[in-house]
Design a protein around this motif. Structure first.
Motif, PDB file in Angstrom:
ATOM      1  N   PHE A   1       1.507   8.412   2.419  1.00  0.00           N
ATOM      2  CA  PHE A   1       0.644   7.384   2.985  1.00  0.00           C
ATOM      3  C   PHE A   1       1.051   7.082   4.429  1.00  0.00           C
ATOM      4  N   VAL A   2       2.366   6.988   4.660  1.00  0.00           N
ATOM      5  CA  VAL A   2       2.848   6.619   5.998  1.00  0.00           C
ATOM      6  C   VAL A   2       2.387   7.644   7.032  1.00  0.00           C
ATOM      7  N   ILE A   3       2.411   8.931   6.684  1.00  0.00           N
ATOM      8  CA  ILE A   3       2.000   9.963   7.643  1.00  0.00           C
ATOM      9  C   ILE A   3       0.517   9.830   7.993  1.00  0.00           C
ATOM     10  N   VAL A   4      -0.322   9.690   6.975  1.00  0.00           N
ATOM     11  CA  VAL A   4      -1.764   9.583   7.246  1.00  0.00           C
ATOM     12  C   VAL A   4      -2.044   8.312   8.066  1.00  0.00           C
ATOM     13  N   TYR A   5      -1.338   7.252   7.712  1.00  0.00           N
ATOM     14  CA  TYR A   5      -1.505   5.984   8.425  1.00  0.00           C
ATOM     15  C   TYR A   5      -1.143   6.141   9.905  1.00  0.00           C
ATOM     16  N   LEU A   6      -0.006   6.811  10.171  1.00  0.00           N
ATOM     17  CA  LEU A   6       0.406   6.971  11.572  1.00  0.00           C
ATOM     18  C   LEU A   6      -0.591   7.836  12.337  1.00  0.00           C
ATOM     19  N   LEU A   7      -1.150   8.853  11.673  1.00  0.00           N
ATOM     20  CA  LEU A   7      -2.154   9.693  12.347  1.00  0.00           C
ATOM     21  C   LEU A   7      -3.402   8.871  12.669  1.00  0.00           C
ATOM     22  N   CYS A   8      -3.811   8.019  11.730  1.00  0.00           N
ATOM     23  CA  CYS A   8      -4.990   7.168  11.976  1.00  0.00           C
ATOM     24  C   CYS A   8      -4.728   6.216  13.138  1.00  0.00           C
ATOM     25  N   ILE A   9      -3.502   5.694  13.209  1.00  0.00           N
ATOM     26  CA  ILE A   9      -3.161   4.766  14.304  1.00  0.00           C
ATOM     27  C   ILE A   9      -3.317   5.501  15.638  1.00  0.00           C
TER      28      ILE A   9
ATOM     29  N   LEU B   1       0.844  -1.198   0.000  1.00  0.00           N
ATOM     30  CA  LEU B   1       0.000   0.000   0.000  1.00  0.00           C
ATOM     31  C   LEU B   1       0.877   1.245   0.000  1.00  0.00           C
ATOM     32  N   ALA B   2       1.937   1.225   0.822  1.00  0.00           N
ATOM     33  CA  ALA B   2       2.843   2.376   0.854  1.00  0.00           C
ATOM     34  C   ALA B   2       3.449   2.572  -0.542  1.00  0.00           C
ATOM     35  N   GLY B   3       3.801   1.473  -1.190  1.00  0.00           N
ATOM     36  CA  GLY B   3       4.375   1.542  -2.539  1.00  0.00           C
ATOM     37  C   GLY B   3       3.394   2.150  -3.525  1.00  0.00           C
ATOM     38  N   GLU B   4       2.128   1.701  -3.454  1.00  0.00           N
ATOM     39  CA  GLU B   4       1.119   2.173  -4.414  1.00  0.00           C
ATOM     40  C   GLU B   4       0.680   3.605  -4.136  1.00  0.00           C
ATOM     41  N   SER B   5       0.652   3.956  -2.818  1.00  0.00           N
ATOM     42  CA  SER B   5       0.027   5.232  -2.457  1.00  0.00           C
ATOM     43  C   SER B   5       1.025   6.334  -2.150  1.00  0.00           C
ATOM     44  N   GLY B   6       2.192   6.248  -2.678  1.00  0.00           N
ATOM     45  CA  GLY B   6       3.095   7.387  -2.576  1.00  0.00           C
ATOM     46  C   GLY B   6       4.009   7.413  -1.368  1.00  0.00           C
ATOM     47  N   GLY B   7       4.367   6.272  -0.797  1.00  0.00           N
ATOM     48  CA  GLY B   7       5.366   6.210   0.274  1.00  0.00           C
ATOM     49  C   GLY B   7       5.046   7.090   1.469  1.00  0.00           C
ATOM     50  N   GLY B   8       5.906   8.123   1.707  1.00  0.00           N
ATOM     51  CA  GLY B   8       5.810   8.939   2.915  1.00  0.00           C
ATOM     52  C   GLY B   8       4.447   9.562   3.157  1.00  0.00           C
TER      53      GLY B   8
ATOM     54  N   PHE C   1       3.254  15.695  -0.254  1.00  0.00           N
ATOM     55  CA  PHE C   1       1.882  15.922   0.216  1.00  0.00           C
ATOM     56  C   PHE C   1       0.858  15.981  -0.917  1.00  0.00           C
ATOM     57  N   SER C   2       1.349  16.223  -2.139  1.00  0.00           N
ATOM     58  CA  SER C   2       0.383  16.273  -3.238  1.00  0.00           C
ATOM     59  C   SER C   2      -0.225  14.890  -3.479  1.00  0.00           C
ATOM     60  N   LYS C   3       0.417  13.881  -2.905  1.00  0.00           N
ATOM     61  CA  LYS C   3      -0.091  12.517  -3.129  1.00  0.00           C
ATOM     62  C   LYS C   3      -1.202  12.153  -2.141  1.00  0.00           C
ATOM     63  N   ILE C   4      -1.485  13.034  -1.155  1.00  0.00           N
ATOM     64  CA  ILE C   4      -2.542  12.697  -0.188  1.00  0.00           C
ATOM     65  C   ILE C   4      -3.903  13.022  -0.802  1.00  0.00           C
TER      66      ILE C   4
ATOM     67  N   LEU D   1      10.067   6.148   2.494  1.00  0.00           N
ATOM     68  CA  LEU D   1       9.036   5.988   3.532  1.00  0.00           C
ATOM     69  C   LEU D   1       8.793   7.251   4.359  1.00  0.00           C
ATOM     70  N   PHE D   2       9.816   8.113   4.451  1.00  0.00           N
ATOM     71  CA  PHE D   2       9.653   9.249   5.368  1.00  0.00           C
ATOM     72  C   PHE D   2       9.746  10.618   4.719  1.00  0.00           C
ATOM     73  N   ASN D   3       9.871  10.654   3.397  1.00  0.00           N
ATOM     74  CA  ASN D   3       9.952  11.951   2.745  1.00  0.00           C
ATOM     75  C   ASN D   3       8.631  12.172   2.013  1.00  0.00           C
ATOM     76  N   PRO D   4       7.650  12.775   2.691  1.00  0.00           N
ATOM     77  CA  PRO D   4       6.315  12.787   2.096  1.00  0.00           C
ATOM     78  C   PRO D   4       6.158  13.779   0.956  1.00  0.00           C
TER      79      PRO D   4
END
Ligand code: PFF
Length: 445
Positions: free
Chosen positions: A42-50, A33-40, A210-213, A205-208
């Motif tokens: 996705f990871v940021i939104v995911y961590l906020l949801c967690i 999912l991180a690969g498909e959804s733009g890496g960082g 943001f246009s991909k959100i 993974l950590f360089n977001p």
């Protein structure tokens, strides 16, 4: 509840809940999912949801389970009767039991493929490894009998563990499997970070960007947060019933969430460095990342075939510790109501999940051309469960615990400081339900 079912010591609950949480969601789904959804991004939104959805909901779920000390359906029933609530809330228990069976149905098919991969590293021959790997995976998916064999084996082992009981089956298995799992994930992560492209992975993974959100990425991240933490369907509630009374819920949840997130990130740092180090491979291939790309990457690494097998042993262990938690809520209810013995109950549920799982097996071969809204059977079940049933279950848990249980009763059980307890309340009553509703609204519009 029969006191002998309560786990001894604090670690069994932590390991069991971490075992439920850490699974294919961390090792197979999160990286792709991180690969498909733009890496960082996705990871940021995911961590906020967690943090804002996962944490409060997991605390609330354990609260219900430990309060009721029964299967999720009957723990909710006890809350209804003690607080004079409407029977409507029972839907929460039933929704979870059903979601567990549906998830197990496809989970076991994928876990079965992973288990078979323990024995199938790419041979060192003249063949082009990338072509070999794609062909191997496609042949595998095109042979329903082979898939059914591994699917049956995986469900069989799951039912065996659950059938042996809460302490002798699940408790013992978890105490053996989880330390092995943590050990393997650390070894593999060190191996691939040393031999592969560590820095590239770090920035991926950590360089977001943001246009991909996009709203789609937000919904996927929320679904993944529910799925990875095993919340919204009663697994964690069922385990809450076996948690010792003196164990602190707040602190325990923090440890479980930390472990789950750590394993997801370590899985990312195991997979991406070796995929990035092979120019022929792409990180954006979706579901095939684990089964098509990774074997090729291992093939070109030193001691790759050994690490290939170790990696798929890790995936199988993680999947097993999760699959037992998927079937436990329904099994506990059948045993409690004395409809069947635990063993017979779990066998019947296993057969039902196995039959539904055939739909996932056939999705890639004989039913490949049947689609509902452009999705095959497997995709329909996966989206129905993690983007609809689990968030709906989570929403009901927030509303039940947030609005129907007096704050003073909650505070007695949940050991949070005053400030944290206020934040927990705000998240449970407003942030989590409003986010889930907004996301549903968007998805339906
Ligand atoms: N959390 C598991 C994973 O990440 O693979 C999957 C899962 C287990 C989802 C149990 C839901 C559940 F109740």
């Amino acid at each position: 509840m029969d006191q002998s079912k309560i786990w001894k010591g604090n670690w069994t609950f932590v390991l069991a809940a971490a075992g439920a949480a850490v699974g294919l969601g961390n090792i197979w789904k999160f990286p792709y999912l991180a690969g498909e959804s733009g890496g960082g991004a996705f990871v940021i939104v995911y961590l906020l949801c967690i943090l804002f959805l996962g944490l409060p909901i997991m605390i609330a779920e354990i609260y219900i389970g430990r309060y009721g000390r029964k299967s999720p359906i009957n723990s909710v029933r006890k809350i209804i009767s003690d607080y004079g609530l409407n029977k409507f809330w029972l839907i929460l228990g039933w929704l979870g039991a059903l979601a567990g069976l549906l998830i197990l149905s496809y989970y076991s098919v994928i876990a079965g493929i992973a288990a078979s991969y323990i024995f199938s590293s790419i041979p060192h021959t003249e063949l082009n490894p990338a072509e070999y790997s794609v062909e191997y995976y496609s042949n595998f998916k095109n042979s329903p009998l082979l898939m059914i064999f591994w699917h049956s084996l995986f469900i069989g082992v799951t039912c065996y563990v659950v059938g042996k009981g809460v302490v002798d089956g699940i408790g013992k298995a978890i105490n053996i499997l989880m330390p092995i799992l943590f050990f393997l994930v650390i070894v593999l992560c060190i191996y691939s970070s040393l031999t592969g492209e560590f820095i590239k992975t770090l920035s991926f993974l950590f360089n977001p960007d943001f246009s991909k959100i996009t709203p789609g990425v937000v919904i996927t991240a929320m679904g993944q947060a529910f799925f990875t933490l095993s919340i919204g369907m009663g697994s964690i509630m069922a385990y809450g019933a076996y948690m010792p009374q003196e164990q602190m819920i707040g602190k325990t949840v923090l440890i479980v969430i930390f472990l789950d997130t750590l394993v997801a990130l370590l899985a990312g740092f195991t997979i991406f460095p070796i995929v990035f180090s092979n120019p022929e491979l792409s990180a954006f291939v979706g579901k095939g990342l684990l089964f098509e790309s990774l074997p090729v990457a291992f093939h070109s690494m030193p001691l790759g075939s050994i690490f290939h097998s170790v990696f798929f042993i890790l995936v199988s262990i993680a999947a097993l510790s999760s699959s037992v938690s998927l079937i436990e809520p329904f099994t506990a209810w059948i045993e409690e109501e004395r409809i069947f013995s635990r063993l017979n109950g779990v066998i019947i549920l296993g057969v039902i999940a196995w039959l539904i799982g055939l739909g996932t097996v056939f999705s890639d071969n004989i039913w490949a051309e049947y689609e509902i809204y452009g999705m095959n059977f497997f995709e329909v079940i996966a989206i129905l469960t993690d983007q609809f049933m689990l968030p709906l279950g989570g929403l009901l848990i927030c509303l039940l615990v947030g609005f129907c249980i007096p704050k003073i009763d909650l505070e007695r059980e949940i050991d949070l400081s005053r400030n944290l307890s206020n934040i927990f309340n705000i998240c449970l009553k407003f942030v989590a339900p409003v986010s889930v509703l907004l996301i549903f609204g968007y998805a339906l519009s």
